[in-house]
Design a protein around this motif. Sequence first.
Motif, short mmCIF file in Angstrom:
data_model
loop_
_atom_site.label_atom_id
_atom_site.label_comp_id
_atom_site.label_asym_id
_atom_site.label_seq_id
_atom_site.Cartn_x
_atom_site.Cartn_y
_atom_site.Cartn_z
N ARG A 53 20.28 21.86 25.31
CA ARG A 53 19.23 21.40 24.39
C ARG A 53 19.09 22.36 23.21
NH1 ARG A 53 14.62 18.83 28.42
NH2 ARG A 53 16.00 17.22 29.23
N MET A 54 19.26 23.64 23.45
CA MET A 54 19.22 24.62 22.36
C MET A 54 20.39 24.37 21.40
SD MET A 54 17.49 27.23 21.13
CE MET A 54 16.56 27.91 22.49
N ALA A 55 21.56 24.05 21.94
CA ALA A 55 22.71 23.75 21.09
C ALA A 55 22.45 22.50 20.25
CB ALA A 55 23.97 23.59 21.94
N LEU A 56 21.79 21.52 20.83
CA LEU A 56 21.46 20.31 20.07
C LEU A 56 20.46 20.63 18.96
CD1 LEU A 56 21.29 17.79 23.02
CD2 LEU A 56 22.99 17.83 21.18
N LEU A 57 19.54 21.53 19.23
CA LEU A 57 18.61 21.99 18.20
C LEU A 57 19.38 22.68 17.08
CD1 LEU A 57 15.81 22.69 17.06
CD2 LEU A 57 15.69 24.55 18.70
N GLN A 58 20.33 23.51 17.46
CA GLN A 58 21.17 24.18 16.47
C GLN A 58 21.96 23.17 15.64
OE1 GLN A 58 24.02 26.84 18.20
NE2 GLN A 58 24.49 27.81 16.27
N SER A 59 22.41 22.10 16.26
CA SER A 59 23.16 21.09 15.50
C SER A 59 22.26 20.40 14.47
CB SER A 59 23.81 20.07 16.43
OG SER A 59 22.88 19.16 16.95
N GLU A 60 20.97 20.23 14.81
CA GLU A 60 20.04 19.64 13.83
C GLU A 60 19.85 20.58 12.65
OE1 GLU A 60 19.25 16.65 13.90
OE2 GLU A 60 19.39 16.07 16.01
N SER A 87 14.23 15.67 4.89
CA SER A 87 12.96 15.55 5.61
C SER A 87 13.18 15.06 7.04
CB SER A 87 12.03 14.59 4.88
OG SER A 87 11.71 15.09 3.60
N LEU A 88 14.06 14.09 7.21
CA LEU A 88 14.33 13.56 8.55
C LEU A 88 15.04 14.58 9.43
CD1 LEU A 88 15.37 9.91 7.61
CD2 LEU A 88 13.17 10.72 8.52
N GLU A 89 15.93 15.37 8.86
CA GLU A 89 16.58 16.43 9.66
C GLU A 89 15.57 17.48 10.08
OE1 GLU A 89 19.36 16.15 11.03
OE2 GLU A 89 20.13 14.49 9.85
N LEU A 90 14.66 17.85 9.19
CA LEU A 90 13.62 18.82 9.56
C LEU A 90 12.70 18.25 10.64
CD1 LEU A 90 12.80 20.35 6.06
CD2 LEU A 90 14.15 21.36 7.90
N ALA A 91 12.43 16.94 10.58
CA ALA A 91 11.64 16.31 11.65
C ALA A 91 12.39 16.37 12.98
CB ALA A 91 11.32 14.86 11.27
N ASP A 92 13.71 16.15 12.95
CA ASP A 92 14.51 16.26 14.17
C ASP A 92 14.41 17.67 14.76
OD1 ASP A 92 15.41 13.64 14.12
OD2 ASP A 92 17.35 14.13 13.19
N ILE A 93 14.45 18.68 13.90
CA ILE A 93 14.34 20.07 14.36
C ILE A 93 13.00 20.28 15.06
CG2 ILE A 93 14.09 22.47 13.58
CD1 ILE A 93 16.10 21.67 11.28
N LEU A 94 11.94 19.77 14.46
CA LEU A 94 10.61 19.94 15.05
C LEU A 94 10.51 19.20 16.38
CD1 LEU A 94 7.78 21.08 14.85
CD2 LEU A 94 7.15 19.09 13.49
N ILE A 95 10.99 17.97 16.44
CA ILE A 95 10.93 17.20 17.68
C ILE A 95 11.69 17.92 18.79
CG2 ILE A 95 11.72 15.07 18.82
CD1 ILE A 95 11.13 13.67 16.06
N ARG A 96 12.90 18.37 18.48
CA ARG A 96 13.71 19.05 19.51
C ARG A 96 13.07 20.38 19.92
NH1 ARG A 96 18.33 16.62 21.17
NH2 ARG A 96 19.35 15.17 19.73
N THR A 97 12.45 21.09 18.97
CA THR A 97 11.77 22.35 19.31
C THR A 97 10.57 22.09 20.22
OG1 THR A 97 12.48 23.36 17.23
CG2 THR A 97 10.59 24.36 18.35
N LEU A 98 9.78 21.09 19.89
CA LEU A 98 8.62 20.76 20.72
C LEU A 98 9.07 20.33 22.11
CD1 LEU A 98 6.53 18.79 18.08
CD2 LEU A 98 5.92 21.01 19.09
N GLU A 99 10.10 19.50 22.18
CA GLU A 99 10.59 19.01 23.48
C GLU A 99 11.14 20.15 24.32
OE1 GLU A 99 12.57 17.67 26.77
OE2 GLU A 99 13.66 18.71 25.17
N LEU A 100 11.94 21.02 23.72
CA LEU A 100 12.51 22.15 24.46
C LEU A 100 11.41 23.08 24.95
CD1 LEU A 100 14.97 23.74 25.45
CD2 LEU A 100 15.06 24.82 23.18
#
Length: 130
Positions: A53-60, A87-100
């Motif tokens: 999941r951290m790697a997926l965050l890094q990919s975002e 903006s959408l990529e930054l939202a993906d980063i936030l979603i993945r950070t919150l989920e992780l």
Amino acid sequence: MSETLRHIEALAALLPDAQRSAHAYARKIDLFSGSGDVEAAHPSGRAYVAATRMALLQSEVSEALQEIRSRDLDLDPAARRPDDALSLELADILIRTLELSEYLGVDLGAALVAKTADTLGGYRHGGVRF
């Protein structure tokens, strides 16, 4: 207490619900299909899933960087739309950070307040300026 820290504390108060919602959203859309099976089957279990999941965050983050590197992107804040690629990529980063954070049991709000308080006190990572 500084105004900055008050604002961070207000944001921090919202993060527990946001973390739970991001985690539920990830499950609903099957963002990590099969991760429950992997956690049970892989020798490193939860650590392996967390690292994935951290790697997926890094990919975002890499995708956001690619948007910035694009010659087509207008970086003027006045041009920013909530549905543009950056903006959408930054939202993906936030979603993945919150989920992780929820997956790992991290109280992201408390950590944010602690980190902000340290930083306002003059903390610098590794003692470097940049």
